[in-house]
Design a protein around this motif. Structure first.
Motif, PDB file in Angstrom:
ATOM      1  N   PHE A  18      22.726  44.967  68.319  1.00  0.00           N
ATOM      2  CA  PHE A  18      23.608  44.105  69.113  1.00  0.00           C
ATOM      3  C   PHE A  18      22.877  43.535  70.320  1.00  0.00           C
ATOM      4  O   PHE A  18      22.937  42.330  70.579  1.00  0.00           O
ATOM      5  CB  PHE A  18      24.856  44.882  69.562  1.00  0.00           C
ATOM      6  N   LEU A  19      22.175  44.404  71.077  1.00  0.00           N
ATOM      7  CA  LEU A  19      21.470  43.939  72.267  1.00  0.00           C
ATOM      8  C   LEU A  19      20.387  42.925  71.927  1.00  0.00           C
ATOM      9  O   LEU A  19      20.205  41.933  72.627  1.00  0.00           O
ATOM     10  CB  LEU A  19      20.855  45.116  73.025  1.00  0.00           C
ATOM     11  N   ARG A  20      19.689  43.147  70.846  1.00  0.00           N
ATOM     12  CA  ARG A  20      18.643  42.197  70.449  1.00  0.00           C
ATOM     13  C   ARG A  20      19.254  40.859  70.018  1.00  0.00           C
ATOM     14  O   ARG A  20      18.732  39.798  70.352  1.00  0.00           O
ATOM     15  CB  ARG A  20      17.765  42.792  69.365  1.00  0.00           C
ATOM     16  N   ALA A  21      20.355  40.912  69.285  1.00  0.00           N
ATOM     17  CA  ALA A  21      21.023  39.674  68.871  1.00  0.00           C
ATOM     18  C   ALA A  21      21.558  38.927  70.093  1.00  0.00           C
ATOM     19  O   ALA A  21      21.428  37.701  70.195  1.00  0.00           O
ATOM     20  CB  ALA A  21      22.151  39.985  67.886  1.00  0.00           C
ATOM     21  N   LEU A  22      22.161  39.659  71.032  1.00  0.00           N
ATOM     22  CA  LEU A  22      22.667  39.040  72.256  1.00  0.00           C
ATOM     23  C   LEU A  22      21.529  38.391  73.040  1.00  0.00           C
ATOM     24  O   LEU A  22      21.659  37.263  73.528  1.00  0.00           O
ATOM     25  CB  LEU A  22      23.387  40.088  73.119  1.00  0.00           C
ATOM     26  N   GLY A  23      20.413  39.070  73.138  1.00  0.00           N
ATOM     27  CA  GLY A  23      19.250  38.521  73.825  1.00  0.00           C
ATOM     28  C   GLY A  23      18.748  37.239  73.170  1.00  0.00           C
ATOM     29  O   GLY A  23      18.387  36.282  73.855  1.00  0.00           O
TER      30      GLY A  23
END
Length: 153
Positions: A18-23
């Protein structure tokens, strides 16, 4: 390493994803929209959002510091954006009548016209790069989740 750091649980793989996709979204979306807006309207995203915020403000004016905060820019970054818009006569900077140290950014009639011209391109870009990919998603629920991370001012 402190004792607290030793007790912190690593991210679950889904959290990491999730954090990588959000980034990626936070990095890619502004660049893609900027490129389209510059190609179609010769205005970048920061300039466009500056005009938007001024158009929504009482008397179409805001303190430079408040405008910077709304646009997610430093005061010096906002000053550069407003100076570019001033050169195009889309915005004026005037001394704040209540506080001689502060400056106001004021949307001009030409600024309104420019915003109306740029709006369709921005809308098309948002539909193309965001909303076309969210079909079937609960946007209200997604909005609530995003506002937990970044509450409205």
């Amino acid at each position: 390493m402190t004792d607290d750091a030793e007790t912190i649980e690593p991210l679950h793989p889904h959290e990491e994803e999730f954090l990588r996709a959000l980034g990626r979204v936070m990095s890619l979306l502004p660049r893609v929209v900027d490129a389209e807006m510059l190609a179609e309207q010769e205005i970048n995203g920061n300039e466009y959002m500056t005009l938007v915020h001024l158009s929504e403000a009482p008397d179409n004016q805001l303190r430079m510091s408040e405008l910077a905060s709304m646009c997610g820019l430093s005061l010096s970054g906002m000053t550069r954006v407003v100076q570019r818009l001033e050169r195009q006569r889309l915005v004026l900077r005037v001394k704040c009548p209540d506080d001689g140290r502060a400056w106001l950014a004021v949307l001009t009639g030409s600024g309104w016209t420019r915003l109306r011209q740029a709006w369709p391109s921005n809308l098309a870009s948002m539909r193309r790069h965001v909303f076309s990919r969210l079909e079937g998603c609960d946007l209200e629920a997604a909005t609530v989740v995003l506002e937990r991370i970044a509450p409205k001012p």
